[in-house]
Design an enzyme around this catalytic site. Structure first.
Site: not given
Ligand code: NAP
Length: 246
Positions: A9, A11-12, A87, A139, A152, A154, A156, A185
């Site tokens: 993951g 890309s973002r 990730n 998380s 979510y 469960a 994590k 984040i």
């Molecule tokens: P995000 O901005 O939503 O980015 C998600 C990434 O995962 C994207 O690159 C997406 O690809 C990819 N992805 C989603 N489903 C996929 C699949 N089935 N196969 C392959 N790639 C997939 O997420 P984020 O906020 O950066 O979160 C990253 C991690 O941190 C996650 O595990 C999340 O649970 C954890 N986290 C985030 C926060 C927060 O506040 N943001 C807090 C705690 C934990 P596309 O771009 O192609 O869709």
């Protein structure tokens, strides 16, 4: 010889920041994404701007064949895998009484099942090298829970159990496994929260701000470094003090 780092993951959001944290450090980064090719290409360009190398490969981590093909493609050019960062994570929030089984399944299948498939696909390469670092993104919600996120939370909490089992299983082969558990984040995942929710969250964060993807990436980079050689089976919260344990 350059290290090979695989990030799911990339890309973002946090995954992109992790790719960029490794780029330009005598490291070849490979990452996958689900469908967002333009953003994936942007990560590749940003890595190149930093003098690093990142390769984007589309692969859905819920699809076992796609995961195997992803790692096969990496191993066709790389001399094994040194670091795996699991990730990818999704949310499908809803109150328990109304939560659809499909939303439960999608979150467990992606956040936990995808981690299993990716770790399984690369572990043989690490066993061969007698070295490896597995870093799983959890998380704070896996530790303290959150109303409306039973699926979510469960998934994590499952990431923590999975990581500790893997850490014990692979320690004798010099492979470590740890969880980095972010708080809130600033990414697309949290952009959907309204100001009132954000203010409520802020009140729970002693450091008084939402985190940045780079705050998380810095800890991931540390866990992949030589300085972290004696750390395994741990959960490190990167939450501005929202969760304090130990
Ligand atoms: P995000 O901005 O939503 O980015 C998600 C990434 O995962 C994207 O690159 C997406 O690809 C990819 N992805 C989603 N489903 C996929 C699949 N089935 N196969 C392959 N790639 C997939 O997420 P984020 O906020 O950066 O979160 C990253 C991690 O941190 C996650 O595990 C999340 O649970 C954890 N986290 C985030 C926060 C927060 O506040 N943001 C807090 C705690 C934990 P596309 O771009 O192609 O869709």
């Amino acid at each position: 010889m350059a290290r090979t780092v695989v990030v799911t993951g990339g890309s973002r959001g946090i995954g992109r920041a992790i790719c960029l944290a490794f780029a330009g450090r005598d490291t070849n980064v490979f990452f996958n994404y689900a469908s967002n090719r333009e953003e994936a290409e942007a990560t590749v360009r940003m890595a190149a701007d930093r003098g690093g190398s990142a390769t984007a490969i589309q692969a859905d981590i819920t699809d076992a064949d796609a995961v195997d093909a992803f790692f096969k493609q990496i191993l066709a050019t790389a001399d094994g895998i040194d670091v795996l960062v699991n990730n990818v994570g999704i949310t499908r929030d809803g109150l328990l009484a109304r939560m659809k089984p499909a939303d439960w399944d999608a979150v467990i299948r992606t956040n936990l099942g995808g981690m299993f498939l990716c770790t399984r696909a690369c572990v043989r390469s690490m066993l061969k090298k007698h070295a490896g670092r597995i870093i799983n993104i959890g998380s704070v919600v896996g530790t303290i829970g959150n109303a409306g996120q039973a699926n979510y939370a469960a998934s994590k909490a499952g990431v923590v159990g999975f990581t500790k089992a893997v850490a014990r299983e692979l320690a004798s082969r010099n492979i470590t496994a740890n969880v980095v558990a972010p708080g809130y984040i600033e990414t697309d995942m949290t952009a959907v929260l309204n100001d009132q929710v954000k203010e409520g969250l802020m009140a729970q964060i002693p450091l008084g701000r939402l985190g940045k993807p780079e705050d998380v990436a810095a800890v991931v980079r540390f866990l992949a470094s030589d300085d972290a050689a004696y750390i395994t089976g741990q959960v490190i919260h990167v939450s501005g003090g929202m969760v304090m344990d130990g």
